[in-house]
Design an enzyme around this catalytic site. Structure first.
Site, short mmCIF file in Angstrom:
data_model
loop_
_atom_site.label_atom_id
_atom_site.label_comp_id
_atom_site.label_asym_id
_atom_site.label_seq_id
_atom_site.Cartn_x
_atom_site.Cartn_y
_atom_site.Cartn_z
N TYR A 48 0.84 -1.19 0.00
CA TYR A 48 0.00 0.00 0.00
C TYR A 48 0.88 1.25 0.00
CZ TYR A 48 -3.57 3.36 1.47
OH TYR A 48 -4.42 4.43 1.55
N ASP A 62 -0.78 15.78 6.23
CA ASP A 62 -1.63 15.09 5.26
C ASP A 62 -2.89 15.91 5.01
OD1 ASP A 62 -2.77 13.19 3.60
OD2 ASP A 62 -3.52 11.96 5.27
N ASP A 89 -3.08 5.46 -2.70
CA ASP A 89 -3.94 6.53 -2.22
C ASP A 89 -3.73 7.77 -3.09
OD1 ASP A 89 -5.17 8.57 -0.81
OD2 ASP A 89 -4.00 8.30 1.03
N ASP A 91 -5.80 10.48 -2.86
CA ASP A 91 -6.58 11.55 -2.23
C ASP A 91 -7.88 11.81 -3.00
OD1 ASP A 91 -4.69 11.76 -0.25
OD2 ASP A 91 -3.68 13.50 -1.08
N HIS A 116 -7.33 4.35 -4.89
CA HIS A 116 -8.61 4.75 -4.28
C HIS A 116 -8.72 6.26 -4.27
CE1 HIS A 116 -7.03 5.88 -0.27
NE2 HIS A 116 -6.35 4.74 -0.24
N GLU A 118 -11.15 9.49 -2.85
CA GLU A 118 -12.05 9.77 -1.74
C GLU A 118 -13.02 10.90 -2.06
OE1 GLU A 118 -9.36 12.27 1.34
OE2 GLU A 118 -8.49 10.43 0.54
N CYS A 126 -6.59 14.19 7.06
CA CYS A 126 -6.50 12.80 7.48
C CYS A 126 -7.89 12.27 7.84
CB CYS A 126 -5.57 12.69 8.69
SG CYS A 126 -5.56 11.05 9.46
N ARG A 161 -13.24 5.54 -1.88
CA ARG A 161 -13.19 5.73 -0.43
C ARG A 161 -14.22 6.78 -0.04
NH1 ARG A 161 -8.15 8.16 3.24
NH2 ARG A 161 -9.46 9.68 4.32
N GLU A 191 -14.01 4.57 5.31
CA GLU A 191 -13.02 5.09 6.24
C GLU A 191 -13.60 5.30 7.63
OE1 GLU A 191 -10.26 5.15 7.33
OE2 GLU A 191 -9.06 6.79 6.51
N ASN A 213 -9.16 -0.15 7.07
CA ASN A 213 -7.96 0.62 7.37
C ASN A 213 -7.62 0.47 8.84
OD1 ASN A 213 -5.91 2.49 7.65
ND2 ASN A 213 -7.20 4.29 7.26
#
Length: 303
Positions: A48, A62, A89, A91, A116, A118, A126, A161, A191, A213
């Site tokens: 990952y 983040d 990831d 974002d 993924h 989101e 985060c 996500r 999430e 996660n």
């Protein structure tokens, strides 16, 4: 030697096949290419690439400060170093739907096995912090549709996500997940689930693979692989764990060096030189050099 023997397309196809089997796949987060090689050596199922880790590696929080170029570059470095699939990831996709489309193709070219995207408002934060905001249904759906339409390899996993659990509650989050699946998402990343029952509710609501996660110090309890398997989870990630372990060890080492003036007492906690050489296949490089340069140059004779 050098990079993975399999092509990115072959790794993506194998990833899809294993995911379709229904088994639970374990994806620790790699903070660099060497740690990705270690994840493979220790028998895990995938690697990952965390946005939080990349941000931290650059000394940044983040909150969406990393760029597509930075994420694609790190993905390429990591994905080419292992035979395992790499889940990345990305974002919020780095912009509007057209930017999302470009993100998909850049990550596909970088060798990702899946990505993924989101549904947070940009700039994001985060997923385990309070005060998150999510976009409306239409915007979230457009991101996923753009991603699905842009991919050229149908085996590239497009995962949606959603951070809606912490904003509108579980029922609203499940409604969002269903809409994202209808938009074409191959898998769902819910999430910040609080309990195993919440994972079970997600499993009962969507007919695509779901991801858990297991990040430390967050909203979710650190459930075991067996517990997650029992409620139907298909992929588990530990996104920041290796970085946290490494930084904890580095901090203790620096404190020891400052106190004792030497690291002699900590060598037993270090990766041995021989283990490092095995991990990077030092012998394979030596053998290659010998095969290429193992010849004599003699002075030509007259005539």
């Amino acid at each position: 030697m050098l990079y993975a023997k399999q092509t990115a397309a072959a790794k993506r196809a194998a990833f899809r096949e294993r995911l379709a089997s229904g088994e639970l796949l374990r994806f620790p987060g790699a903070f660099n290419p060497l740690s990705a090689r270690l994840i493979e050596q220790r028998g895990f199922d995938g690697v990952y690439v965390s946005g939080a880790v990349l941000s931290a590696d650059l000394g940044l929080p983040d909150i969406g400060l990393t760029t597509l170029t930075e994420v694609a570059g790190r993905t390429k470095q990591i994905a080419r170093m292992t035979e395992l699939p790499t889940l990345v990831d990305v974002d919020t996709g780095f912009g509007e739907p057209m930017n999302v489309a470009r993100t998909v193709q850049e990550l596909e070219d970088a060798g990702a096995g899946g990505i993924h995207i989101e549904d947070q408002v940009n700039p994001k934060r985060c997923g385990h912090l309070d005060g998150k905001e999510v976009v409306d249904d239409e915007t979230a759906i457009k991101r996923i549709r753009a991603a699905v339409d842009a991919r050229r390899d149908p085996n590239l996993l497009i995962m949606a996500r959603t951070d809606a659990r912490g904003v509108v509650g579980l029922d609203g989050a499940i409604d969002r997940m269903k809409a994202l699946v209808d938009a074409g998402a191959d898998a769902i990343f819910p999430e910040a689930m609080a309990t195993l029952d919440e994972f079970a509710a997600v499993r009962a609501s969507v007919d695509v693979p779901i991801l858990a996660n297991m990040t430390e110090f967050g909203k979710s309890e650190l459930f075991t692989v067996s517990q997650l398997r029992d409620v139907g989870v298909n992929i588990v990630i530990w996104p920041v764990s290796l970085l946290r372990l490494a930084m904890g060890a580095a901090l203790r080492g620096l404190d020891g060096l400052d106190t004792a003036g030497s690291l002699k007492g900590l060598t037993g906690q270090m990766q041995h030189r021989a283990d490092l050489y095995e991990l990077i296949d030092y012998q394979g490089y030596n053998a290659f050099d010998s095969g290429i340069f193992n010849f004599d140059v003699s002075r030509p004779t007259d005539g």
